[in-house]
Design a protein around this motif. Structure first.
Motif, PDB file in Angstrom:
ATOM      1  N   TYR A  18       0.703  -8.129  -3.017  1.00  0.00           N
ATOM      2  CA  TYR A  18      -0.618  -7.504  -2.931  1.00  0.00           C
ATOM      3  C   TYR A  18      -0.923  -7.043  -1.514  1.00  0.00           C
ATOM      4  O   TYR A  18      -0.509  -7.669  -0.544  1.00  0.00           O
ATOM      5  CB  TYR A  18      -1.704  -8.500  -3.361  1.00  0.00           C
ATOM      6  N   ASN A  19      -1.674  -5.967  -1.400  1.00  0.00           N
ATOM      7  CA  ASN A  19      -2.221  -5.556  -0.105  1.00  0.00           C
ATOM      8  C   ASN A  19      -3.661  -6.025  -0.014  1.00  0.00           C
ATOM      9  O   ASN A  19      -4.307  -6.249  -1.035  1.00  0.00           O
ATOM     10  CB  ASN A  19      -2.169  -4.036   0.047  1.00  0.00           C
ATOM     11  N   ILE A  24      -3.603  -2.655  -9.627  1.00  0.00           N
ATOM     12  CA  ILE A  24      -3.485  -1.856  -8.416  1.00  0.00           C
ATOM     13  C   ILE A  24      -2.910  -2.650  -7.258  1.00  0.00           C
ATOM     14  O   ILE A  24      -2.593  -2.124  -6.217  1.00  0.00           O
ATOM     15  CB  ILE A  24      -4.810  -1.165  -8.079  1.00  0.00           C
ATOM     16  N   GLN A  25      -2.767  -3.948  -7.441  1.00  0.00           N
ATOM     17  CA  GLN A  25      -2.115  -4.795  -6.446  1.00  0.00           C
ATOM     18  C   GLN A  25      -2.798  -4.716  -5.088  1.00  0.00           C
ATOM     19  O   GLN A  25      -2.114  -4.724  -4.063  1.00  0.00           O
ATOM     20  CB  GLN A  25      -0.638  -4.403  -6.320  1.00  0.00           C
ATOM     21  N   THR A  26      -4.123  -4.593  -5.106  1.00  0.00           N
ATOM     22  CA  THR A  26      -4.814  -4.713  -3.826  1.00  0.00           C
ATOM     23  C   THR A  26      -6.039  -5.590  -3.977  1.00  0.00           C
ATOM     24  O   THR A  26      -6.745  -5.548  -4.976  1.00  0.00           O
ATOM     25  CB  THR A  26      -5.250  -3.367  -3.218  1.00  0.00           C
ATOM     26  N   LEU A  84       5.410   0.478   0.327  1.00  0.00           N
ATOM     27  CA  LEU A  84       4.285   0.167  -0.545  1.00  0.00           C
ATOM     28  C   LEU A  84       3.107   1.104  -0.265  1.00  0.00           C
ATOM     29  O   LEU A  84       2.472   1.631  -1.186  1.00  0.00           O
ATOM     30  CB  LEU A  84       3.852  -1.277  -0.272  1.00  0.00           C
ATOM     31  N   LEU A 136      -9.684   5.579  -8.720  1.00  0.00           N
ATOM     32  CA  LEU A 136      -8.272   5.881  -8.949  1.00  0.00           C
ATOM     33  C   LEU A 136      -8.130   7.227  -9.630  1.00  0.00           C
ATOM     34  O   LEU A 136      -7.363   8.084  -9.199  1.00  0.00           O
ATOM     35  CB  LEU A 136      -7.646   4.806  -9.835  1.00  0.00           C
ATOM     36  N   TYR A 157       6.283  -2.712   3.945  1.00  0.00           N
ATOM     37  CA  TYR A 157       4.890  -2.254   3.957  1.00  0.00           C
ATOM     38  C   TYR A 157       4.804  -0.744   3.826  1.00  0.00           C
ATOM     39  O   TYR A 157       4.049  -0.208   3.025  1.00  0.00           O
ATOM     40  CB  TYR A 157       4.199  -2.665   5.254  1.00  0.00           C
ATOM     41  N   ILE A 165      -6.389  -1.057   5.056  1.00  0.00           N
ATOM     42  CA  ILE A 165      -5.518  -2.136   4.610  1.00  0.00           C
ATOM     43  C   ILE A 165      -4.860  -2.769   5.818  1.00  0.00           C
ATOM     44  O   ILE A 165      -4.346  -2.062   6.681  1.00  0.00           O
ATOM     45  CB  ILE A 165      -4.442  -1.592   3.642  1.00  0.00           C
ATOM     46  N   LEU A 166      -4.905  -4.090   5.857  1.00  0.00           N
ATOM     47  CA  LEU A 166      -4.350  -4.823   6.992  1.00  0.00           C
ATOM     48  C   LEU A 166      -2.916  -5.258   6.709  1.00  0.00           C
ATOM     49  O   LEU A 166      -2.634  -5.799   5.641  1.00  0.00           O
ATOM     50  CB  LEU A 166      -5.219  -6.063   7.241  1.00  0.00           C
ATOM     51  N   CYS A 167      -2.013  -5.035   7.661  1.00  0.00           N
ATOM     52  CA  CYS A 167      -0.617  -5.429   7.478  1.00  0.00           C
ATOM     53  C   CYS A 167      -0.098  -6.147   8.721  1.00  0.00           C
ATOM     54  O   CYS A 167      -0.090  -5.572   9.802  1.00  0.00           O
ATOM     55  CB  CYS A 167       0.256  -4.204   7.228  1.00  0.00           C
ATOM     56  N   LYS A 215       1.083   3.897  -2.551  1.00  0.00           N
ATOM     57  CA  LYS A 215      -0.363   3.858  -2.764  1.00  0.00           C
ATOM     58  C   LYS A 215      -1.043   5.098  -2.219  1.00  0.00           C
ATOM     59  O   LYS A 215      -2.243   5.270  -2.355  1.00  0.00           O
ATOM     60  CB  LYS A 215      -0.950   2.600  -2.132  1.00  0.00           C
TER      61      LYS A 215
END
Lengths: 333, 333
Positions: free
Chosen positions: B91-92, B60-62, A111, A51, A108, A94-96, A115
DNA sequence: AATTTTTTTGAAATTACTTTGATTTATTCC
DNA sequence: GGAATAAATCAAAGTAATTTCAAAAAAATT
């Protein structure tokens, strides 16, 4: 408290910037200190905080993929290609799942923007997709996969749906069918519309009249295929062959046909689209139009990374579809 | 240069900390400034940087999900449950395909640790999985899904594999079969081993002798089922019924049986495991043991978040399997 | 009206890293 | 041996937010 770069620096008796250099393999460091730093890292079991790094470097090495539904085998195979190749290049994805729902897509996207994902694979585009159009404005690199939006000339990868629809229909015509129906996908996708175009084009080319009652809108899922097929079967003159816009629709259609006491392909021929892995194991093995899903997903990442890392855009890519003959179609007189 | 919180602050004529307060809906802000700040945010099209936020808040919500292969329908459905529920909680989830390869798993885990994902769903555990054991030490919350590791008493969710294996075998026995074979999953998974246990337990219970040549190791994929079945067919006394450790193995087995000129279920009965969505559309519709994949994925997230947000651990959860009778098994004299 | 309390806002520190410019140390050249 | 150059390291600033503490403004109390 997790150990930070400063802890490592203290343990190794150097400054944190030196540790940073060692980790990132920058030049101008003595062998001596490299060794000391690495041993300190090992000893303290240090894991750099991506991060903090990303905050500075603006590289986060993560992408995202928007698809309607991962439990749909077509998208699962696409996803496999996407993730594999992304991973090869050191990116996570990341899967959506959007279920083709606009609100979900918007949520999505918001968000993901927060990120700061570096790029998007979008397989959920609808014909007039405001949120995709806005994506262009925000500058977040993206590739539209499998579905395009109206008027976009670049950054999309898909099968040549018109050619695919044509190929499927042509094959049915070549088997002697004249009463050919089409179970389409949702009309708000280019995929569905283009396959319809190919369908009509083939009819026109071979002089088979197009009949309005021989086309119905499905949902790319089993249930949709079942429902539309039921309607076809209630027609005075049911079709002798049906081209379905994907393999799942075909599965549903076959179920409906069986339920009404008919047989595939003896009474009605079915041709699907996609060639999902299990297509050859259905009963009967499904004749279909193949898309190379894994390769398409992979290519999408290659092109996306070209855009991200070298700012290269490219015109729309059309993949060539392929007819796969199995046992769900038969020749008639 | 992207707009930052400071730009917003300047535009709204307040300090950045005030903007932060507005965004995070903290108390003690006048309506007046809230309005001004929001209008500045809108005007500048400001998107907060989640990286910077996470750096400070450590949230970090993932999450991430490790599975062998998303193109396997079983894992795709699991993934759907996982992602859906994670998304509901804000969350992702990062998707990782390991192909059951240790090196890949290790590489992913390292990357994910650097990215500070807050939790992991692990569906790739092998019986003695060092990297999972280490996970426990690092303190990253995780839930083992579908597969467990030897000796672990908590934080796993799976179907009751022993009961499932028993159920399948018992059903075949109840149909009069005595020569019952089993195509197992890879022996380095608890899933495979426990289903074998259930298989043997049922044989024992009903006094059917266990024969070593009636068991073979598959790979949970179509090809594995095909290969092992071919071996069974070469036996002097081929089995009259086969329990396969998942539905894909069943598909492969059925193909092998057909290729040798036999019929399912007339000559050989087949029962699978999982009940993937397409199982009822195979030829013949597959009799199988159902796992509620989507619900399991969903539950995994609920439990994972309980651990992350409230530090609650829970003992292993065993889901009850269910027999789904279709048309791939028949009664013999 | 003065004092106390509460509400609202600002300044500065903090998060964990990278990077630039400065400084120190080592090496080369004449 | 001293100046010039190169290599190695350090110090400090920057990244974009949150949070704590202090100060100012507003409201309530006496």
């Amino acid at each position: 408290m997790r150990t930070t770069i400063k802890d490592v620096a203290r343990a190794a008796g150097v400054h944190s910037s030196t540790v940073s250099r060692v980790i990132n393999r920058k030049p101008c460091i003595s062998q001596e200190t490299v060794k000391r730093v690495f041993s300190a890292i090992e000893q303290l079991n240090y894991t750099p905080n991506a991060l903090a790094r990303s905050l500075k470097t603006k590289k986060i090495q993560t992408l995202a993929m928007l698809i309607p539904d991962i439990s749909n085998p077509f998208f699962a195979e696409l996803a496999r290609g996407v993730e594999d190749t992304a991973n090869q290049y050191g990116y996570n994805v990341i899967l959506c799942n959007t279920d083709d729902c606009f609100e979900k897509e918007v949520t999505y996207l918001k968000l993901l923007a927060e990120k700061r994902v570096e790029g998007l694979i979008v397989a959920t585009a609808q014909i007039r997709d405001k949120s995709i159009l806005e994506l262009g404005k925000t500058g977040c690199p993206y590739i539209l996969l499998s579905r395009n939006i109206k008027g976009l000339q670049e950054n999309s990868i898909s099968i040549d749906d018109i050619a695919g629809g044509y190929l499927a229909t042509e094959y049915l015509i070549s088997l002697g069918h004249r009463n050919i129906a089409h179970i389409a996908g949702p009309y708000n996708t280019t995929t569905a519309l283009d396959r319809i175009k190919g369908f009509k084009k083939a009819l026109l080319t071979y002089g088979v009249p197009f009949q309005k009652q021989y086309i119905g809108e499905g949902d790319f899922r089993i249930t949709g295929g079942y429902q539309v097929m039921k309607q076809f079967l209630e027609l005075e003159n049911p079709p002798t062959a049906v081209f379905t816009a994907n393999d799942l629709l075909a599965v549903g259609a076959i179920e409906a046909i069986r339920e009404n006491g008919f047989d595939v392909p003896a009474d009605i021929s079915i041709i699907g689209f996609d060639d999902i892995k299990l297509a050859s194991y259905f009963s009967p093995p499904l004749t279909t139009i193949r898309q190379p899903m894994v390769e398409m997903g992979s290519l999408a990442i290659v092109k996306l990374l070209e855009r991200i890392e070298h700012n290269i855009t490219h015109p729309n890519i059309l993949i060539k579809p392929e007819l796969v003959v199995r046992k769900s179609c038969r020749r008639i007189n």
